[in-house]
Scaffold this active site. Structure first.
Site, short mmCIF file in Angstrom:
data_model
loop_
_atom_site.label_atom_id
_atom_site.label_comp_id
_atom_site.label_asym_id
_atom_site.label_seq_id
_atom_site.Cartn_x
_atom_site.Cartn_y
_atom_site.Cartn_z
N GLU A 173 0.83 -1.21 0.00
CA GLU A 173 0.00 0.00 0.00
C GLU A 173 0.87 1.27 0.00
O GLU A 173 0.49 2.28 -0.58
CB GLU A 173 -0.96 0.00 1.20
CG GLU A 173 -1.90 -1.20 1.26
CD GLU A 173 -2.90 -1.31 0.11
OE1 GLU A 173 -3.15 -0.31 -0.59
OE2 GLU A 173 -3.44 -2.42 -0.08
N GLU A 225 -15.91 8.86 -2.54
CA GLU A 225 -15.31 8.22 -3.72
C GLU A 225 -16.04 8.54 -5.02
O GLU A 225 -16.52 7.64 -5.72
CB GLU A 225 -15.21 6.70 -3.49
CG GLU A 225 -14.18 6.07 -4.41
CD GLU A 225 -13.80 4.66 -4.02
OE1 GLU A 225 -13.49 4.44 -2.84
OE2 GLU A 225 -13.80 3.80 -4.89
N ARG A 229 -10.60 9.94 -4.72
CA ARG A 229 -10.41 8.77 -3.86
C ARG A 229 -10.27 7.48 -4.66
O ARG A 229 -9.66 6.51 -4.20
CB ARG A 229 -11.56 8.67 -2.86
CG ARG A 229 -11.34 7.55 -1.87
CD ARG A 229 -12.32 7.50 -0.73
NE ARG A 229 -11.92 6.42 0.14
CZ ARG A 229 -12.37 6.20 1.35
NH1 ARG A 229 -13.25 7.01 1.87
NH2 ARG A 229 -11.93 5.19 2.06
N HIS A 250 -3.41 -10.21 0.33
CA HIS A 250 -3.86 -8.94 -0.25
C HIS A 250 -2.69 -8.16 -0.86
O HIS A 250 -2.77 -7.70 -2.00
CB HIS A 250 -4.55 -8.11 0.83
CG HIS A 250 -5.08 -6.80 0.33
ND1 HIS A 250 -6.16 -6.70 -0.50
CD2 HIS A 250 -4.63 -5.53 0.52
CE1 HIS A 250 -6.38 -5.44 -0.79
NE2 HIS A 250 -5.47 -4.70 -0.19
N1 GLY Z 1 -10.93 1.55 5.96
C1 GLY Z 1 -10.20 1.68 4.76
C2 GLY Z 1 -10.68 2.78 3.89
O1 GLY Z 1 -11.58 3.49 4.22
O2 GLY Z 1 -10.15 2.96 2.81
#
Ligand code: GLY
Length: 341
Positions: A173, A225, A229, A250
Site C-alpha cells: 500500500e 469516492e 479517492r 492482499h
Molecule cells: N478503511 C479503509 C478505507 O476506508 O479505505
C-alpha cells in the site's frame, strides 16, 4: 517522535496520535465506557497492557470478517450493557478495524469508535478512510459503511511483534501511494529495501505518518469516492479478483495488480515506469506476476464495486506519482484480461 494532527471529514473530525504508547488511550477515551476489540493473536502478545479494560476477543483471520462475527460483537456489547455513550476501540490489523468500525456503526444506530492499528497495513491504509465492512461469500467488503473513527492511535511498539510476511503487506500500500501521488516517497523507497528500511526507525516512522497523511488528505477531499479517492484503488481491481480466486495475500495480489495496471498504462497513457515499479515491488518482497484463471477472475471483476454499468473505473499511471481514473468499457477490459500472458 510523537505528533498529533486532526483531519476534518464531512461529519466527523478524526484525531491522529502518532507515536504514543498504550497509556495514551486513557487520555482519549474513558475506560468505564469503552470496549476494546482485538483478536487472539494481539491479545496473546499485548493483552496485558490493557488490564482493567473491557475486552472482546475474537479468532484471527479474514474468514471471520463476516456478519456472524459482527453479531457476536454486538452480543458482547449488549452483555457489557454498552449504551450510546460507549466507544468501541479496534486494536489490530485490517480485519479488526473493519469489524470494529462496522459493528460500532450499526450498534444502536452508531456509537463512537477508534482504532489502534497494530500492522503496517492498518497504519497506512486500513484504519484510514472510514470504509468499514464485511465479506459476503467470495465478495470482499460487499457490505459496509463509510463512517470515520473518532481517533487513530499509533503505537510503534506494535511493529516490534509484526511477523515478517506482514511487512510486505503494508509496503504494497505504501508503494501504491507513492505510485499515484508521491514521487518523492517513491525515490526514497527505491534507496532502501524491505530489510534495511524496517530497521531504520527514523525513516520508517515518518514514512508511515506521511502515508497516513497522504491517504487522509485524499479521502478528506473526496470522502464518498466520486473522484480523487478512486486513485486509491490502483492495483486493486485485478488485484482483488486474483486475491479472491487464487487466495493470494492482499499485498501480493495488489502488487501483481499494480504491475498489470502499469502494463495497461503503457498503451493508454504512454507510461514508461513499469520496470521501476517492478524493481520496487521486488525490493519489498512482493511478487510482480502470478498465473490466474481468466474465466473465474472475470466473473469476480464483473461484480466489482468500481464497475458502473458497462464501464470500469480503472486506475492507470501517467507517470510515477501521477495516477488517473480511466473509464474502461467492460468488453475492452475483458479482452485485455484474456490477452494477458
Ligand atoms: N478503511 C479503509 C478505507 O476506508 O479505505
Amino acid at each position: 517522535m510523537e505528533g498529533h494532527v486532526t483531519y476534518r471529514f464531512s461529519t466527523q473530525k478524526v484525531d491522529y496520535h502518532f507515536g504514543f504508547g498504550a497509556s495514551r488511550l486513557s487520555a482519549i477515551t474513558d475506560r468505564k465506557s469503552t470496549v476494546l476489540l482485538m483478536d487472539e493473536n494481539v491479545h496473546a502478545l499485548h493483552g496485558t497492557r490493557y488490564r482493567g479494560w473491557e475486552c472482546i476477543v475474537i479468532p484471527p483471520g479474514e474468514r471471520f470478517k463476516v456478519q456472524s462475527t459482527v453479531d457476536g460483537i454486538i452480543q458482547g456489547l449488549i452483555e457489557r450493557k454498552a449504551d450510546r455513550q460507549f466507544t468501541l476501540v479496534g486494536i489490530g490489523g485490517g480485519v479488526i478495524t473493519d469489524l470494529a468500525g462496522y459493528a460500532a456503526s450499526v450498534y444502536m444506530r452508531g456509537i463512537r469508535f477508534g482504532f489502534m492499528p497494530t500492522t503496517l497495513l492498518a497504519m497506512v491504509d486500513a484504519s484510514i478512510g472510514g470504509k468499514n465492512g464485511i465479506d459476503v461469500g467470495p465478495y470482499k467488503n460487499m457490505v459496509g459503511i463509510i463512517r470515520q473513527p473518532a481517533f487513530i492511535l499509533y503505537d510503534w511498539a506494535f511493529l516490534r511483534t509484526l511477523p515478517d510476511a506482514q511487512w510486505s503487506e503494508g509496503f504494497a500500500e505504501i508503494i501504491k501511494h507513492a505510485c499515484i501521488r508521491d514521487a518523492t516517497a517513491f525515490r526514497l523507497l527505491a534507496t532502501y529495501d524491505i530489510d534495511r528500511i524496517r530497521r531504520k526507525k527514523e525513516i520508517l516512522h515518518p514514512l508511515i505518518e506521511r502515508n497516513a497523511r497522504l491517504k487522509s488528505a485524499v479521502v478528506r477531499r473526496d470522502e464518498f469516492e466520486r473522484n480523487e479517492r478512486r486513485l486509491l484503488n490502483f492495483g486493486h481491481t485485478l488485484g482483488h479478483a486474483i486475491e479472491t480466486v487464487h487466495g493470494l495475500s492482499h499485498g501480493s495480489a495488489v502488487a501483481v495488480g499494480m504491475v498489470l495496471a502499469c502494463r495497461l498504462s503503457e498503451t493508454r497513457t504512454g507510461f514508461k515506469g513499469t520496470e521501476s515499479v517492478k524493481s520496487l515491488i521486488e525490493a519489498y518482497g512482493l511478487p510482480t506476476s502470478h498465473p490466474f484463471h481468466v474465466t473465474k477472475v472475470l466473473d469476480v471483476l464483473r461484480m466489482d464495486k468500481k464497475r458502473v454499468s458497462r464501464e470500469m473505473n480503472y486506475i492507470l499511471l501517467e507517470r510515477i506519482g501521477k495516477g488517473i481514473v480511466h473509464g474502461l468499457p467492460m468488453d475492452e477490459l475483458e479482452g485485455w484480461v484474456r490477452s494477458i500472458r
